[in-house]
Motif scaffolding. Structure first.
Motif, PDB file in Angstrom:
ATOM      1  N   GLU A  60       0.833  -1.211   0.000  1.00  0.00           N
ATOM      2  CA  GLU A  60       0.000   0.000   0.000  1.00  0.00           C
ATOM      3  C   GLU A  60       0.864   1.257   0.000  1.00  0.00           C
ATOM      4  OE1 GLU A  60      -2.286  -3.423   1.435  1.00  0.00           O
ATOM      5  OE2 GLU A  60      -0.378  -2.567   2.116  1.00  0.00           O
ATOM      6  N   LEU A  61       1.975   1.217   0.743  1.00  0.00           N
ATOM      7  CA  LEU A  61       2.885   2.365   0.759  1.00  0.00           C
ATOM      8  C   LEU A  61       3.483   2.574  -0.626  1.00  0.00           C
ATOM      9  CD1 LEU A  61       4.613   4.574   2.022  1.00  0.00           C
ATOM     10  CD2 LEU A  61       6.198   2.792   2.809  1.00  0.00           C
ATOM     11  N   VAL A  62       3.989   1.513  -1.222  1.00  0.00           N
ATOM     12  CA  VAL A  62       4.604   1.611  -2.552  1.00  0.00           C
ATOM     13  C   VAL A  62       3.611   2.197  -3.555  1.00  0.00           C
ATOM     14  CG1 VAL A  62       5.627   0.290  -4.450  1.00  0.00           C
ATOM     15  CG2 VAL A  62       6.137  -0.342  -2.073  1.00  0.00           C
ATOM     16  N   ALA A  63       2.409   1.638  -3.583  1.00  0.00           N
ATOM     17  CA  ALA A  63       1.408   2.065  -4.567  1.00  0.00           C
ATOM     18  C   ALA A  63       0.950   3.492  -4.330  1.00  0.00           C
ATOM     19  CB  ALA A  63       0.213   1.110  -4.526  1.00  0.00           C
ATOM     20  N   THR A 116       6.193   6.450   9.663  1.00  0.00           N
ATOM     21  CA  THR A 116       5.029   6.743  10.506  1.00  0.00           C
ATOM     22  C   THR A 116       3.778   7.049   9.690  1.00  0.00           C
ATOM     23  OG1 THR A 116       5.673   9.078  10.649  1.00  0.00           O
ATOM     24  CG2 THR A 116       6.443   7.608  12.409  1.00  0.00           C
ATOM     25  N   CYS A 117       3.824   6.808   8.396  1.00  0.00           N
ATOM     26  CA  CYS A 117       2.625   7.066   7.590  1.00  0.00           C
ATOM     27  C   CYS A 117       1.605   5.948   7.813  1.00  0.00           C
ATOM     28  CB  CYS A 117       2.968   7.227   6.117  1.00  0.00           C
ATOM     29  SG  CYS A 117       3.357   5.719   5.241  1.00  0.00           S
ATOM     30  N   HIS A 118       0.367   6.219   7.472  1.00  0.00           N
ATOM     31  CA  HIS A 118      -0.726   5.280   7.734  1.00  0.00           C
ATOM     32  C   HIS A 118      -0.489   3.929   7.083  1.00  0.00           C
ATOM     33  CE1 HIS A 118      -3.412   9.120   8.132  1.00  0.00           C
ATOM     34  NE2 HIS A 118      -2.533   9.003   9.096  1.00  0.00           N
ATOM     35  N   GLU A 119       0.095   3.936   5.902  1.00  0.00           N
ATOM     36  CA  GLU A 119       0.290   2.690   5.156  1.00  0.00           C
ATOM     37  C   GLU A 119       1.342   1.781   5.791  1.00  0.00           C
ATOM     38  OE1 GLU A 119      -1.097   5.799   2.162  1.00  0.00           O
ATOM     39  OE2 GLU A 119       0.210   5.726   3.924  1.00  0.00           O
ATOM     40  N   GLN A 169       0.575  10.823   9.029  1.00  0.00           N
ATOM     41  CA  GLN A 169      -0.095  11.219   7.791  1.00  0.00           C
ATOM     42  C   GLN A 169      -0.179  10.026   6.846  1.00  0.00           C
ATOM     43  OE1 GLN A 169       2.981  14.244   6.960  1.00  0.00           O
ATOM     44  NE2 GLN A 169       1.319  15.723   6.711  1.00  0.00           N
ATOM     45  N   SER A 170      -0.918  10.200   5.775  1.00  0.00           N
ATOM     46  CA  SER A 170      -0.897   9.203   4.699  1.00  0.00           C
ATOM     47  C   SER A 170       0.295   9.483   3.796  1.00  0.00           C
ATOM     48  CB  SER A 170      -2.186   9.275   3.883  1.00  0.00           C
ATOM     49  OG  SER A 170      -2.235  10.478   3.129  1.00  0.00           O
ATOM     50  N   ALA A 171       0.651   8.505   2.976  1.00  0.00           N
ATOM     51  CA  ALA A 171       1.766   8.686   2.039  1.00  0.00           C
ATOM     52  C   ALA A 171       1.479   9.835   1.077  1.00  0.00           C
ATOM     53  CB  ALA A 171       2.016   7.393   1.276  1.00  0.00           C
TER      54      ALA A 171
END
Length: 377
Positions: A29-32, A257-260, A355-357
């Motif tokens: 999810e982070l990568v995408a 520390t991002c949501h993903e 935060q989100s990515a």
């Protein structure tokens, strides 16, 4: 500054921001979501089998149709394991557990097996070529001419990792499309390969600004993309390196520390990074250490890093040290005993946010635009 950037044009991305590979803390999810937001996400595939990597690539492709990369570790030369060092590491860990009181730990250090690691690199490369990914980045060395040629034929862009100007020039000459300059501020493993693991901390820990300055003496950054990594957490950091010769940045710690990342980053690790933002008393030092894996890497100081700092000569080589140390770290993470955990982080980690990515990408770009616009008035 962004629309006609060497990096964005070569890698077909909107913004010159690459998400650093953080094995094993990087989710699909982070990568995408980094790629969807205009940057380039990177699968941290160093410890994956060919089958696992194939599945990870397919999962990311379900979440984005934008370019993303895969990062691999160049396999090390075979190491001789001295039995006396093995015994010393076991003894030190047992003493640490008793003295520092890792509570309710039933791990028998003496019974932990230490085996020769399997070389996953050939099957990983097979997957890279078969899947024709957009970019292959790599750490701890360089690719063979055969692999470079095969990647070039398939249009796979190559990014090497350098910690010195010599390494950067070497990687450029071996066919890399870009080189990531890893300043000493960066979290995680040092990508050094022209020094041994015991030499790296003294000889290859150059701050990012000096590393950029040195490298641009030998590589024309107006025609060849240099990617800056280490301590970059905001728009000011982005602008600073772009005006110093880099074509883009690679950011890792900011995404921990991002949501993903919540699924893979232990909550106590995440909380430690976030609490430092507003409380100076929570700001712990980072250190370069071989304590966890045998290779130099930057993380937050712990009882484990302190132990092996005093015994630098009594550390097992890469891929062996971890077999004894990481079981303790895993148990510590599960039981929330933070002083025994593996806490990778760059020096500037106090700027982490929840935060989100996508929010991170957009905030960094907005800050950079504001700085550039203010300089014109």
């Amino acid at each position: 500054m962004f629309s006609k950037n060497l990096l964005t044009e070569i890698f077909r991305i909107r913004y010159p921001i690459i998400q650093a590979p953080m094995s094993p803390l990087t989710t699909p999810e982070l990568v995408a979501n980094v790629s969807n937001a205009g940057g380039m996400g990177t699968i941290a595939a160093a410890r994956m089998t060919g089958e696992q990597l194939t599945n990870e690539i397919h999962r990311v492709r379900l979440l984005t149709d934008k370019p993303f990369g895969v990062n691999l570790f160049i396999p090390p030369k075979k190491s001789e394991i001295a039995s006396e060092i093995m015994d010393s590491v076991r003894k030190q860990l047992k003493e640490l557990i008793n003295e520092k009181r890792l509570t309710d730990c039933n791990i028998d250090i003496d019974s932990l097996p230490v085996n020769s690691p399997k070389d996953l690199f050939p099957e990983q490369i097979d997957v890279i070529l078969k899947e024709r990914i957009a970019a292959l980045s790599f750490t701890f060395g360089y690719l063979s001419n055969d692999i470079v040629n095969k990647c070039k034929q398939l249009g796979i862009r190559l990014i090497g990792t350098a910690t010195t100007a010599k390494e950067a020039v070497f990687l450029k000459e071996t066919g890399c499309d870009a080189v990531c300059l890893q300043g000493s501020e960066a979290g995680g493993h040092r990508g050094s390969f022209l020094t041994t693991d015991t030499e790296t901390i003294e000889q290859s820990t150059i701050g990012l600004q000096s590393l950029l300055s040195q490298t641009t003496q030998f590589i024309d950054s107006t025609s060849y993309p240099l990617i800056a990594a280490g301590g970059i957490m905001d728009g000011a950091g982005l602008v600073n390196v772009l005006t110093s010769g880099a074509s883009g940045v690679q950011m890792g710690t900011r995404f921990l520390t991002c949501h993903e990342s919540k699924k893979l980053v232990p909550e106590s690790h995440r909380r430690l990074l976030l609490e430092a933002k507003n409380d100076i008393h929570q700001l712990r030092p980072t250190v370069l250490t071989r304590a966890y894996t045998g290779k130099p890497a930057r993380g937050i100081r712990t009882a484990i890093t302190d132990l092996f700092h005093l015994n630098e000569n009594q550390i097992l080589p890469w891929q062996y040290q971890a077999q004894l140390v990481l079981p303790l770290c895993k148990y510590a993470a599960e039981s929330k005993q933070i002083d025994f955990m593996q806490l990778w982080a760059g020096q500037n980690y106090a700027r982490c946010e929840d935060q989100s990515a996508a929010e991170i990408i957009h905030q960094v770009i907005e800050e950079a635009h504001n700085i550039l616009n203010a300089s014109k008035t």
